[in-house]
Structures are given as structure tokens and as C-alpha cells.
Design a protein around this motif. Structure first.
Motif, short mmCIF file in Angstrom:
data_model
loop_
_atom_site.label_atom_id
_atom_site.label_comp_id
_atom_site.label_asym_id
_atom_site.label_seq_id
_atom_site.Cartn_x
_atom_site.Cartn_y
_atom_site.Cartn_z
N GLY A 126 42.67 7.86 3.15
CA GLY A 126 41.96 8.47 4.27
C GLY A 126 40.53 8.74 3.84
O GLY A 126 40.03 8.16 2.88
N THR A 127 39.89 9.65 4.53
CA THR A 127 38.48 9.92 4.25
C THR A 127 38.24 11.24 3.53
O THR A 127 37.11 11.54 3.14
N ASN A 128 39.29 12.04 3.37
CA ASN A 128 39.15 13.36 2.76
C ASN A 128 39.17 13.24 1.23
O ASN A 128 40.21 12.95 0.63
N THR A 129 38.03 13.46 0.60
CA THR A 129 37.93 13.29 -0.86
C THR A 129 38.25 14.57 -1.64
O THR A 129 38.15 14.58 -2.87
N ARG B 160 31.08 6.48 -6.24
CA ARG B 160 29.81 7.17 -5.94
C ARG B 160 30.05 8.66 -5.68
O ARG B 160 29.24 9.52 -6.08
N CYS B 161 31.18 9.00 -5.03
CA CYS B 161 31.52 10.41 -4.79
C CYS B 161 31.64 11.16 -6.12
O CYS B 161 31.16 12.28 -6.26
N MET C 31 40.84 4.57 0.22
CA MET C 31 39.38 4.49 0.31
C MET C 31 38.87 3.51 -0.77
O MET C 31 39.46 3.43 -1.86
N GLY C 32 37.82 2.79 -0.48
CA GLY C 32 37.30 1.82 -1.44
C GLY C 32 36.87 2.47 -2.75
O GLY C 32 36.33 3.58 -2.77
#
Length: 294
Positions: free
Chosen positions: A23-26, A62-63, A55-56
Motif C-alpha cells: 500500500g502507500t502507508n510507509t 528514497r523514503c 510499493m516499489g
């Protein structure tokens, strides 16, 4: 910082591993990586590990970098053709990624989209050659780049996969293609690792080797890895130790066994790669108990 620079300085390099979110929640990924900050030299970010959509790895890498953690960007051949792979590598360089681990990737039949088309336009040796070419300012067709990459490139090997000599021969090809550090599949047998390292020495292979260790959480997990994960062989003695450990003692048992493995390996290799599978809080204790970090 590039891992090859640390090896050149003679440092015993330690890396961890984190998986991007489904998903998008890191938040969970960053929370799991937090205990590794300042304890390890870098954290690998897996690329759709086990062929499961996440997620890629480039965005997740980068995160991590934005949160002060050096990433090792994992890149597989499974999901992209050579155009997409080169584009992603150029993007990674533009985003400040310095370390790249090049892998073939688990087959799609093992993941959550078993009917997806596996690409495999390149194999891992070809991927390394292309990434090395980008470092020298040219794409895979020989065209000049307006700005080259400067990656520290890594490759993987499975010391416990038979025939071992074939693993060594392929590893030589990866090194010739540009790999400047090696990360192994998880190893739980000191004798097998010693045999593998002796084979490398006989062939004058001096590229730094980081030994992989997956944190075992139970006997059932060890049995699952033995049956389903290529290149992993957990000895029966370790499985028995987990079978004889009550549920509330499994994490302590995992810690004890991991410390024993690191102490046995650290004089045979140039680094350790931990795959904690969520137990990243255990890594600092392992490092302190083995004297690898103060």
C-alpha cells in the motif's frame, strides 16, 4: 555512503533489511527500520519480495534516505525489460541512491499474482553488466549518457545450493560483470560456509562477502524454509532447539542462535546481512553481544 567505500576502509559491514508496504502507508516500514539507524551501515529494500506486490523498492529506498537511513536498492529482473531497468537505475541515481543489489527475483508463480507474465528480459549477470555500463556513461546499446551513474553494485549467491561449484562459477561471472560486494542467501551451517569461502579463496576471489542470516522465529518457519526457499538449509539441530522452546521463549532462542551464528561467521567473511522479518529490534542486541558494535 557506498558500501564499497566502507569495505575499502577495512570496515566489517553490517546491513539490515526492510520490506516496502503493501500500500502507500510507509509508517510500519519506517518504524521497523528505525532500530537499525546508527546500528547498521545500510538497509536493503526488497523488490516485490517473493513476487508479492508491494510499493516499489525505488520509492521506498528514497523514503529511507529521507529519514537518515542509507538504503540498498534491490532490483530484480523479473518485472522489467531492459528499457525499464535502465530507466529505473537512472532514476535511482538522480534520487541519490548509491547502493544497488542486482537479483533475478523469485518467480511469479510463488507470489500473489501467479498468472502474471514474468519478464526476465535479462538475467542477473546481464543486469550487472548493464548497470556497470551506466556507471561508465553508456546504455546497453552503447549510446552515450548525459550524466553517468556511480553505483556500488552487489550480487547474491547461495553457498548451500548444490552443486556449490556452479554457484562459484556464476559468482565469478557476476564479479566480472561489475559486482563489488556479495550478499549470500541465509546460511545456518558453519561447515558449509567455511567450505564455500575456501572455494572462493582457491579461485582468488577477493570481493567482500556478506553472509545472510534470516531470523528464525519457530520450528515451523525453519521447516517451511527448508522445503520452499531455494538455497536455505536449516540443520535439524537448530529445528530441534526451537521445537523444545515454549512459545514465549522463541524470540530469546532466535537471539541466542543468531548470536552464535554471527560469532562463528565473523572471522570468515567481511560483513553480515540480517533479514529480521519484523524483529529489527533484535539487531542492536546481536551486534552488541557479538562485539560488532559498541
Amino acid at each position: 555512503m557506498k558500501l564499497c567505500d566502507l569495505f575499502e576502509k577495512g570496515k566489517f559491514v553490517v546491513t539490515g533489511e526492510a520490506a516496502p508496504p503493501k500500500g502507500t502507508n510507509t509508517a510500519k516500514m519506517l518504524s521497523e527500520a528505525a532500530p537499525l539507524k546508527d546500528m547498521v551501515d545500510a538497509v536493503n529494500i526488497t523488490d516485490n519480495q517473493s513476487a508479492v506486490v508491494k510499493m516499489g523498492s525505488l520509492a521506498a529506498s528514497r523514503c529511507l534516505k529521507d529519514n537518515g537511513i542509507e538504503p540498498v536498492y534491490q532490483l530484480t529482473c523479473r518485472d522489467r525489460n531492459r528499457l525499464a531497468i535502465q530507466s529505473d537505475l537512472l532514476s535511482a541515481a538522480a534520487l541519490g541512491i548509491e547502493n544497488v543489489l542486482c537479483l533475478t527475483g523469485d518467480h511469479v508463480s510463488l507470489g500473489d499474482h501467479p498468472h502474471a507474465k514474468a519478464v526476465y528480459d535479462l538475467d542477473s549477470v546481464q543486469l550487472l553488466k548493464i548497470a556497470s555500463g551506466l556507471n561508465h556513461g553508456k546504455d546497453s546499446s552503447g549510446n552515450e549518457l548525459d550524466g553517468s551513474t556511480d553505483f556500488c553494485l552487489g550480487a547474491v549467491v547461495s553457498p548451500c545450493t548444490e552443486p556449490v561449484e556452479m554457484q562459484v562459477i556464476k559468482l565469478e561471472k557476476k564479479i566480472e560483470a561489475g559486482a563489488c560486494f556479495i550478499q549470500t542467501q541465509a546460511v545456518y551451517d558453519t561447515r558449509l560456509l567455511e567450505d564455500f569461502m575456501n572455494r572462493l579463496a582457491r579461485r582468488n576471489i577477493t570481493v567482500p562477502v556478506m553472509v545472510g542470516i534470516v531470523f528464525i522465529k519457530s520450528a515451523s518457519m525453519a521447516n517451511y524454509m527448508n522445503k520452499n526457499v531455494a538455497g536455505i538449509e536449516v540443520p535439524e539441530t537448530i529445528i530441534k532447539e526451537f521445537e523444545n522452546t515454549p512459545g514465549d521463549g522463541l524470540k530469546a532462542k532466535s537471539l541466542e542462535i543468531t548470536i552464535g551464528l554471527v560469532n562463528a561467521y565473523k572471522d570468515m567473511c567481511q560483513g553480515i546481512h540480517f533479514m529480521p522479518l519484523g524483529w529489527t529490534d533484535m539487531v542492536p542486541e546481536v551486534l552488541k553481544s557479538t562485539g560488532l558494535r559498541p
